[in-house]
Design an enzyme around this catalytic site. Sequence first.
Site, PDB file in Angstrom:
ATOM      1  N   GLY A   1       1.254  -2.877  -1.202  1.00  0.00           N
ATOM      2  CA  GLY A   1       1.161  -4.117  -0.320  1.00  0.00           C
ATOM      3  C   GLY A   1       2.143  -4.172   0.760  1.00  0.00           C
ATOM      4  O   GLY A   1       3.116  -3.134   0.764  1.00  0.00           O
TER       5      GLY A   1
ATOM      6  N   GLU B   1      -4.736  -1.807   2.036  1.00  0.00           N
ATOM      7  CA  GLU B   1      -4.905  -2.554   3.131  1.00  0.00           C
ATOM      8  C   GLU B   1      -4.140  -2.098   4.432  1.00  0.00           C
ATOM      9  O   GLU B   1      -4.478  -2.262   5.608  1.00  0.00           O
ATOM     10  CB  GLU B   1      -4.783  -3.970   3.248  1.00  0.00           C
ATOM     11  CG  GLU B   1      -3.474  -4.227   2.376  1.00  0.00           C
ATOM     12  CD  GLU B   1      -3.147  -5.801   1.981  1.00  0.00           C
ATOM     13  OE1 GLU B   1      -4.511  -6.660   2.023  1.00  0.00           O
ATOM     14  OE2 GLU B   1      -2.309  -6.396   1.709  1.00  0.00           O
TER      15      GLU B   1
ATOM     16  N   SER C   1       9.170  -4.360   2.550  1.00  0.00           N
ATOM     17  CA  SER C   1       9.964  -3.272   2.067  1.00  0.00           C
ATOM     18  C   SER C   1      10.000  -3.085   0.729  1.00  0.00           C
ATOM     19  O   SER C   1      10.088  -1.725   0.368  1.00  0.00           O
ATOM     20  CB  SER C   1      11.358  -3.949   2.577  1.00  0.00           C
ATOM     21  OG  SER C   1      11.474  -4.023   4.053  1.00  0.00           O
TER      22      SER C   1
END
Length: 504
Positions: A266, A291, A269
């Site tokens: 995802g 993604e 950081s």
Amino acid sequence: MGEKLKRIHPRVLHERLVSAEEAASWINDGMTLGLSGFTRAGDAKAVPTALVERAKKGEAFKVNVYTGASLGSNIDKMFAEAGIVAKRLPFQAEPLMRKAINTGEHLFVDQHLSHTSEMLRADVIDRVDYAILEGISITEDGMLIPTTSVGNSLSFAETAENIIIELNTAQPEALVGLHDIYSPNKQGERDPIPLTKVDGRIGTLGIPLDFDKVKGIVFTHQEDSPSTIVPPDEETKMMAKHLLGFLRSEIQAGRLTESLMPLQSGIGSVANAVLHGMLDSEFENLVVYSEVLQDAVFDLIDAGKVTFASACSLTLSEEKMQQVFGEFYKYRDKLILRPQEISNQPEIIRRLGLISINTALEFDIYGNVNSTHVSGTKMMNGIGGSGDFARNARLGIFVTKSIAKDGDISSIVPFVSHVDHTEHDVDVVVTEQGYADLRGLAPRERVPLIIENCAHPMYREQLWDYYKEALERGGQTPHVLEKAFSWHASFKESGTMRKLVEQK
């Protein structure tokens, strides 16, 4: 202008060149805009900025704003400051817009990122009046070549009443040929999506355009905003170490090989740092189906660890952006960019058997995850694609630091204050303290693993006290309802969740 016009191959479109100001003048109060852009990459820049300038001159209007995900170029910030947003979806990550959402100044619809295109196609949300899409060029056969993201641009082009195109000459033409644009048919009328491997191509190189919809073309010259990720710290390095330990145990059990399965990480950081931890591991011949591709993926490509990566956008730090685009020939044949309804498509995620790594704000002793709402009410950014991946991946993994605010907040609580991912969709949770593999475990079996392996030592006794009291109440998932959110209430009242311990 002659050189620029070479980017518009169909001569019939040459007469539609306009300024950003003229294009912005076509947008009226109450309209819905579909803006290209996904995690600060490939976003429409000039026309949205010109729209803000209209508001600064005293014109009162509001528009609905649909995107792929978060925008760069300060667009969300400027929209929030100008007060021109009526409704925003499906994701944002801008502090001023976050504040406006949480004060009720405008509405926010938090969607799974694979769902927006389906809702547009089914005509169940407001139709897009103007799609404003960034591209590199328009081909002779009428396709818009996107830039550094695809996002929902295809869906916006298909469903919008009108299209405004921003051709950005600052975006490298080396991106041409990188994209794979595929649109499924309506639900109930579509065939299986024929993607069976990460590097497969099933679509076209660009977004097919209906020339009758193209109202204007604006030339721009502006790079993407760099990502805001920070380098790995000691805690995220420990999280990566624990995650690698779990993956090694899967190999030892014969469930994985050293090539693992396709990886998804995802945005942000923490997830980037955890993926970065694979650099010094024995894992090799890895592929990524995600993604967004952040710095860590390109570091892994450089190290020879990752052989191919498919995603919806390229979102890089300033230094990494200059390096990657400065020698793009090294990466060109190892990348594909797809529409987000394909990068986040449950059908494909399940078929490919992804290992999915996403970030949590908090999780509870039973494995429910909150990834969006601070203290259960204040929106952070949105659920993004984490739900698309977690529910359908081979392994749905969530990572977070065990404490926040110098220890005044425990990220492991009795009951999450908002549920984005139920215990049924969460396979593994990881903190810098360790990991808990929750697969196949009943609620009462999960609790000891989560408390002992993932919670910070300063909160373990407090969690055990809660659970022991809950056991006296019984139930499949024991809780003390009147105390389930007492930790959050304590933080709100006194600034720390540790108050409960100190009062004993």
